[in-house]
Design a protein around this motif. Structure first.
Motif, PDB file in Angstrom:
ATOM      1  N   ALA A  22       0.846  -1.188   0.000  1.00 29.23           N
ATOM      2  CA  ALA A  22       0.000   0.000   0.000  1.00 29.23           C
ATOM      3  C   ALA A  22       0.877   1.232   0.000  1.00 29.23           C
ATOM      4  O   ALA A  22       1.851   1.313   0.770  1.00 29.23           O
ATOM      5  N   LEU A  23       0.576   2.165  -0.909  1.00 27.10           N
ATOM      6  CA  LEU A  23       1.258   3.455  -0.961  1.00 27.10           C
ATOM      7  C   LEU A  23       2.778   3.306  -1.016  1.00 27.10           C
ATOM      8  O   LEU A  23       3.528   4.031  -0.374  1.00 27.10           O
ATOM      9  N   GLY A  24       3.222   2.332  -1.800  1.00 30.03           N
ATOM     10  CA  GLY A  24       4.648   2.130  -2.018  1.00 30.03           C
ATOM     11  C   GLY A  24       5.372   1.443  -0.883  1.00 30.03           C
ATOM     12  O   GLY A  24       6.600   1.330  -0.928  1.00 30.03           O
ATOM     13  N   GLU A  25       4.650   0.961   0.116  1.00 29.26           N
ATOM     14  CA  GLU A  25       5.286   0.291   1.255  1.00 29.26           C
ATOM     15  C   GLU A  25       5.007  -1.213   1.203  1.00 29.26           C
ATOM     16  O   GLU A  25       3.868  -1.637   0.968  1.00 29.26           O
ATOM     17  N   ARG A  26       6.052  -1.973   1.456  1.00 25.85           N
ATOM     18  CA  ARG A  26       5.933  -3.433   1.507  1.00 25.85           C
ATOM     19  C   ARG A  26       5.589  -3.831   2.943  1.00 25.85           C
ATOM     20  O   ARG A  26       6.329  -3.513   3.886  1.00 25.85           O
ATOM     21  N   PRO A  72      -3.957   2.470  -4.149  1.00 28.39           N
ATOM     22  CA  PRO A  72      -2.647   2.543  -4.806  1.00 28.39           C
ATOM     23  C   PRO A  72      -1.653   1.634  -4.071  1.00 28.39           C
ATOM     24  O   PRO A  72      -1.291   1.898  -2.926  1.00 28.39           O
ATOM     25  N   MET A  73      -1.240   0.562  -4.698  1.00 30.83           N
ATOM     26  CA  MET A  73      -0.224  -0.300  -4.100  1.00 30.83           C
ATOM     27  C   MET A  73       1.134   0.386  -4.176  1.00 30.83           C
ATOM     28  O   MET A  73       1.879   0.435  -3.204  1.00 30.83           O
ATOM     29  N   ASP A  74       1.452   0.891  -5.346  1.00 29.74           N
ATOM     30  CA  ASP A  74       2.618   1.738  -5.571  1.00 29.74           C
ATOM     31  C   ASP A  74       2.272   2.595  -6.770  1.00 29.74           C
ATOM     32  O   ASP A  74       1.089   2.697  -7.141  1.00 29.74           O
ATOM     33  N   ASP A  75       3.246   3.208  -7.409  1.00 23.84           N
ATOM     34  CA  ASP A  75       2.921   4.109  -8.517  1.00 23.84           C
ATOM     35  C   ASP A  75       2.436   3.375  -9.758  1.00 23.84           C
ATOM     36  O   ASP A  75       1.802   3.990 -10.626  1.00 23.84           O
ATOM     37  N   THR A  76       2.712   2.081  -9.866  1.00 21.22           N
ATOM     38  CA  THR A  76       2.419   1.362 -11.110  1.00 21.22           C
ATOM     39  C   THR A  76       1.480   0.166 -10.919  1.00 21.22           C
ATOM     40  O   THR A  76       1.258  -0.582 -11.876  1.00 21.22           O
TER      41      THR A  76
END
Length: 453
Positions: free
Chosen positions: A45-49, A261-265
């Motif tokens: 989530a939001l670019g965090e693993r 948003p999991m990450d930007d892509t």
């Protein structure tokens, strides 16, 4: 020329949009993905693993996946006896992130200053929610349409291999329905299906958009259709929720979509509805159209088995690698896109834009008003939070979106489209207040200046 909305596509830690998102509760998984003392699951989530687990007492924990001792991944840990134990040196953490056991140190004990980075977690409606913000006491859980109270809801999830914004924008795009999904269908094929007949007798749209206390609302009509007085309403709720509406208000089976948003892509779609909205995994709304080319498939039949990698959950088999099962022969014979299934068609189109679309290349038209207004609304909200810490009033007053209405109805000649919505919402027991200046209390929120386009 640079993309003026590129900021909205960047959601990692420290980014303006990422920090804005972190102030909201976000759905991150289904409750039934976890079992007590079961294997931890990788989440993003939001670019965090992250890593999620359910402890022996059924409580949920979600951590940064790195053990605070030596940064080994807690995904490889042991979920046992009330906590998650790192496999590297045996350090153990409860769902709050407290270190409860350090067997690798002579004499035992647990260092009170060492904690796993744990996020606030709640469960409701069959969803696991995460709050990644800075508040010591998180805000209330959202109450968006049917996503409120304790009702167990039908939850479908799908991974989308592109940025969250271009995915979500497809949900608030009124004009694409009559082309991508139904461009090959004739009005005679609609039978008694009112919405299909409306779509196929009037493919051009005339739309109005207004900024609301919760985001944006669009109401469009099809002036060339067999019923030009019918207007359909779609909601966008900050930061990334859509209530698209499918049917006439009186026949609508409420449906809400969250775009995480999991990450930007990469993004994850959560489609949430009442259980009666599906029959045998197929939409009740689309059921009567099952024989039309390209419309109805069971999405569960297209899901790959979940795997343990970071992008391994809720993946659909049709993908860029196999051209989404594109069938050119079917495309020539009534399936406008050549692809089976509404969600697959949307996946194909939004992923074909690239992992993150460059909006400086596009040329919007009058039918894209909801998309352009929503982008500006989002950008204004993100900038306001970055500058002053101001958030939409719905963060702390979620009741404003309880019972939110989407769908449509016949708007009598001479009746304002917004007043028609207010009347329908009030009759249904929902909050009829739409604009910031409709609200009876004096809480400060977003401006609606110039919002009557």
């Amino acid at each position: 020329m640079t993309d003026p909305f590129a900021k909205l596509t960047q959601v990692g830690p420290g980014s303006p949009t990422g920090e804005f998102f972190r102030q909201f509760w976000l759905p991150i998984a289904r409750s039934d993905e976890f079992e007590a003392d079961g294997a931890p699951i990788r989440l993003m989530a939001l670019g965090e693993r992250l890593v999620g687990f359910r402890d022996s007492d059924g409580r949920m924990g979600i951590f940064d996946h790195r053990c605070p001792h030596r940064c080994a991944s807690l995904f490889f840990g042991r979920n046992e006896e009330g906590g998650l134990r790192c496999s590297y040196h045996g350090w153990k953490f409860d769902v709050e992130g407290r270190c409860t056991d350090v067997p690798s140190i002579a004499g035992g004990g647990a260092p009170t200053r060492v904690r796993a980075k744990a996020y606030s977690v709640r469960e409701r409606n069959g969803l696991v929610w995460i709050y990644m913000g800075s508040r010591e006491a998180p805000p209330p859980l959202p109450e968006i349409g049917v996503v409120a109270g304790d009702e167990e809801l039908e939850i479908q999830m799908w991974l989308r291999e592109c940025n969250w914004l271009q995915g979500m924008e497809g949900d608030i795009d009124a004009s694409h329905l009559a082309f991508l999904h139904h461009g090959g269908h004739d009005p005679e094929e609609a039978g008694e299906h009112f919405i299909m007949k409306w779509l196929t007798t009037g493919r051009a749209v005339e739309t109005k958009v207004v900024n609301t206390v919760w985001g944006t609302m669009e109401g469009h009509r099809r002036p060339d259709s067999f019923t030009p007085d019918y207007r359909h309403y779609t909601q966008q709720v900050l930061p990334s929720t859509t209530v698209p509406g499918q049917n006439l208000f009186e026949a609508e089976e409420p449906l809400v979509r969250f775009w995480l948003p999991m990450d930007d892509t990469h993004s994850m779609i959560f489609q949430v509805s009442r259980k009666q909205g599906l029959v045998d995994g197929k939409s009740v709304f689309l059921g009567p159209l099952e024989k039309l080319p390209g419309v109805v498939v069971r999405m569960a039949d297209l899901l790959q088995p979940n795997s343990d990698d970071w992008y391994g959950r809720w993946r659909l088999t049709p993908s860029e690698e196999n051209d989404y099962f594109l069938d050119r022969d079917a495309q020539a014979k009534g399936n406008y896109s050549g692809v089976e299934g509404i969600q697959i068609q949307d996946k194909m189109i939004t992923e074909s834009m690239g992992a993150v679309v460059d909006r400086s290349f596009e040329h919007l038209s009058a039918s894209d008003l909801m998309i352009s207004r929503t982008r500006r609304r989002l950008l204004k909200a993100v900038d306001a939070y970055a500058a002053t810490g101001e958030l939409p009033v719905t963060v702390d007053n979620p009741g404003l979106t309880r019972g939110i209405m989407a769908g449509g109805g016949h708007v009598p000649e001479g009746t304002d489209w917004l007043q028609y919505y207010r009347d329908v919402a009030e009759a249904a027991g929902a909050d009829p207040r739409i604009l910031e200046n409709d609200r009876a209390d004096a809480a400060v929120g977003e401006s609606t200046q110039g919002a009557g386009a």
